[in-house]
Design an enzyme around this catalytic site. Sequence first.
Site, mmCIF file in Angstrom:
data_model
loop_
_atom_site.group_PDB
_atom_site.id
_atom_site.type_symbol
_atom_site.label_atom_id
_atom_site.label_comp_id
_atom_site.label_asym_id
_atom_site.label_seq_id
_atom_site.Cartn_x
_atom_site.Cartn_y
_atom_site.Cartn_z
ATOM 1 N N CYS A 162 5.744 -28.242 9.327
ATOM 2 C CA CYS A 162 6.782 -29.328 9.988
ATOM 3 C C CYS A 162 6.963 -30.063 11.102
ATOM 4 O O CYS A 162 6.236 -30.989 10.941
ATOM 5 C CB CYS A 162 8.286 -28.929 10.027
ATOM 6 S SG CYS A 162 8.075 -27.534 12.148
ATOM 7 N N GLU A 170 1.244 -22.992 12.728
ATOM 8 C CA GLU A 170 0.840 -22.848 13.249
ATOM 9 C C GLU A 170 0.932 -23.289 14.950
ATOM 10 O O GLU A 170 -0.436 -23.825 15.239
ATOM 11 C CB GLU A 170 0.739 -24.960 12.526
ATOM 12 C CG GLU A 170 1.306 -25.077 11.119
ATOM 13 C CD GLU A 170 2.291 -24.587 10.594
ATOM 14 O OE1 GLU A 170 2.970 -25.386 9.598
ATOM 15 O OE2 GLU A 170 3.420 -23.505 11.349
ATOM 16 N N HIS A 226 6.654 -21.348 16.024
ATOM 17 C CA HIS A 226 6.094 -21.637 14.194
ATOM 18 C C HIS A 226 4.517 -20.905 13.875
ATOM 19 O O HIS A 226 4.015 -20.871 14.528
ATOM 20 C CB HIS A 226 6.062 -22.789 13.505
ATOM 21 C CG HIS A 226 7.513 -23.694 13.496
ATOM 22 N ND1 HIS A 226 7.665 -24.437 12.359
ATOM 23 C CD2 HIS A 226 8.445 -22.714 13.043
ATOM 24 C CE1 HIS A 226 9.026 -24.277 12.196
ATOM 25 N NE2 HIS A 226 9.596 -23.519 12.913
ATOM 26 N N CYS A 228 5.812 -29.454 14.502
ATOM 27 C CA CYS A 228 3.946 -29.125 14.220
ATOM 28 C C CYS A 228 2.939 -29.940 13.733
ATOM 29 O O CYS A 228 1.936 -29.531 14.355
ATOM 30 C CB CYS A 228 3.849 -27.662 12.960
ATOM 31 S SG CYS A 228 5.118 -25.793 13.646
#
Length: 333
Positions: A290, A264, A262, A293
């Site tokens: 999410c 992040e 992801h 993260c």
Amino acid sequence: MIAIGLTGKYCAGKTAVCDYLRSKSFEYRSLSDELRKILEKDGVPPTRENMIRKGNELREKSGNSFLAKLVAEGMQRDRNYIVDSLRNPEEIRELQRDQNFHLWSIEATEKSRFERILRRKREGDPKTLEDFRAFEARESASSNASGQQLDACAKMAEHAIENNGTLAELFEKIDSLLLQTPVDLRRPSWDEYFMNIAKEVAMRSNCVKRKVAAVIVRDKRIVSTGYNGTPRGVKNCNEGGCPRCNSFAKGGTQLDECLCSHAEENAIVQAAYHGIAINGGTIYTTYSPCLTCSKMIINAGLKKVVFNLDYPLGEKALKMLQEAGVETGKIIV
């Protein structure tokens, strides 16, 4: 941004004003140039008669503001513009949608304009005063709403600039008007600024399902960026590197099979990889983070999360961030 539009009759001095403003770093745009491009594509010589005919035809077929829309679409807010060849009121109204647009009418007596046209000796120009007047009558007004309406355009101008003297006198008037023209100095907030950068970073993503990016900031300075995609050294997602994304799995399913990191996660890992401290910083992300993260955000010591859009499975993550004392906020840009 300042956008100055010019209207005026034949040989009133519009070209001189355009050239002068171009010397002051205004970018030049012309509805006539848009017409020339269209005629060139059609293989038609760009004579004045052909341009008048084609312009009227386009306005009748595609709307009176068609050419102005072409010009407006290419204008950006980080520069100033001078827009020439406005001949129909709807063209002006289209450009007036932007509050930074200002219309000037360049005006001169018939005698001055006819003398100028004779001096320049351009092929196709009227050679007699009678021909000149007949030509002007066609441009000044028309019973056809899609035709040229220079008289009506002049009435819409914020300023009428008389040009019967020298160029020095004309340019002095232009300088005076420029000093009176409001300049758009609207600046994005810091949140808007960094989020817009994050949206641009997202375009580097190689994920075929969703492009996401994150930007980490400390003291109003970007210290790390990241976008979603397969890990370093693994085939890019858009090249088939992630079977889950390439099968376009149903949202929220098969997440344990996704090979993409992801945004992040990548921004935080990149900072660690390069030995950059991010504790106390803010992370700007194009989607809310999410759960995984969010855990990384908390443990990395980030104090604020600003996101643009809601992640479909992000509600629990946001609650956890808030419980951990991480400030969250949403901004639409």
